[in-house]
Scaffold this active site. Structure first.
Site, PDB file in Angstrom:
ATOM      1  N   HIS A  12     -12.531  45.856  27.139  1.00  0.00           N
ATOM      2  CA  HIS A  12     -13.114  45.714  25.795  1.00  0.00           C
ATOM      3  C   HIS A  12     -12.368  46.564  24.771  1.00  0.00           C
ATOM      4  CE1 HIS A  12     -14.905  49.713  26.048  1.00  0.00           C
ATOM      5  NE2 HIS A  12     -15.296  49.403  27.283  1.00  0.00           N
ATOM      6  N   GLU A  86     -20.123  47.919  33.178  1.00  0.00           N
ATOM      7  CA  GLU A  86     -19.505  49.174  33.591  1.00  0.00           C
ATOM      8  C   GLU A  86     -20.415  49.902  34.581  1.00  0.00           C
ATOM      9  OE1 GLU A  86     -17.088  50.849  34.428  1.00  0.00           O
ATOM     10  OE2 GLU A  86     -16.147  51.356  32.502  1.00  0.00           O
TER      11      GLU A  86
END
Length: 201
Positions: A12, A86
């Site tokens: 990201h 994550e």
């Protein structure tokens, strides 16, 4: 030639609060900085003419927002996968590394001593994330034989995928760099061979 699935794996873009001091965001749904949004718009041009057939992303905003930008560019609707989040770091979420070293010195040392198995209270360890992420990647690979697929995920998640691809131990997690909005390319051949074509590009 043996059929393959090519995964274009992106980390990201830059998040709000990013800076020289490293911080664990984990499952916290932090937003993107202005620079992070610009990074997604810049990287989308790298896929012009690339025959991407599907886009998958973590369901956290810092990945999902960028997947939508890339999807609009490629004419595809991204599919969000919570399994690509994550690593959850429990009570460490949102704290900087210096804060953690000061507030939890024993736990910090324990994690450094056993990065794979140590689990922060309320969180996951590297092995947990491996068991969460890799079945999803295997499913994507099998579902898209002969195709190019885009996956937007996180630094820790990407490192685990890359280590798996080259057959390296999970203990080497921090031997791979993943800068904001970097690109990795992995070819998964149907005969079981895997070739990493690009890392942190």
């Amino acid at each position: 030639m043996t059929p393959k699935t090519r995964i274009h794996l992106i980390r990201h873009g830059e998040v709000e609060g990013a800076g020289p001091v490293r911080r664990y965001n984990g499952h916290t749904d932090v937003g993107l900085s202005d620079r992070g949004r610009s990074q997604y718009h810049a990287i989308k041009e790298r896929f012009t003419g690339v025959p991407i057939t599907a886009i998958y992303s973590s369901d956290l905003t810092r990945c999902a927002w960028g997947a939508e930008v890339l999807g609009a560019h490629l004419g595809l609707t991204p599919e969000r996968k919570p399994e690509l989040r994550e690593m959850g770091v429990g009570i460490w979420e949102g704290k900087s590394w210096p804060e953690l070293m000061e507030q939890y010195p024993d736990q910090w040392r324990a994690r450094l001593d056993d990065i794979v198995n140590y689990r922060v209270p309320g969180g996951e360890n590297v092995l947990d994330v491996h068991h969460r992420v890799m079945p999803v990647i295997s499913d994507i690979v099998e579902r898209h034989r002969g195709e190019d697929v885009l996956v937007v995920a996180h630094g820790g998640v990407n490192r685990i995928i890359l280590l798996n691809a080259i057959g390296a131990p999970l203990s080497s997690l921090f031997a791979i760099e993943q800068t904001y909005c970097c690109l990795n390319v992995i070819d998964y051949f149907s005969d079981g061979n895997t070739v990493v074509k690009l890392v942190n590009g």
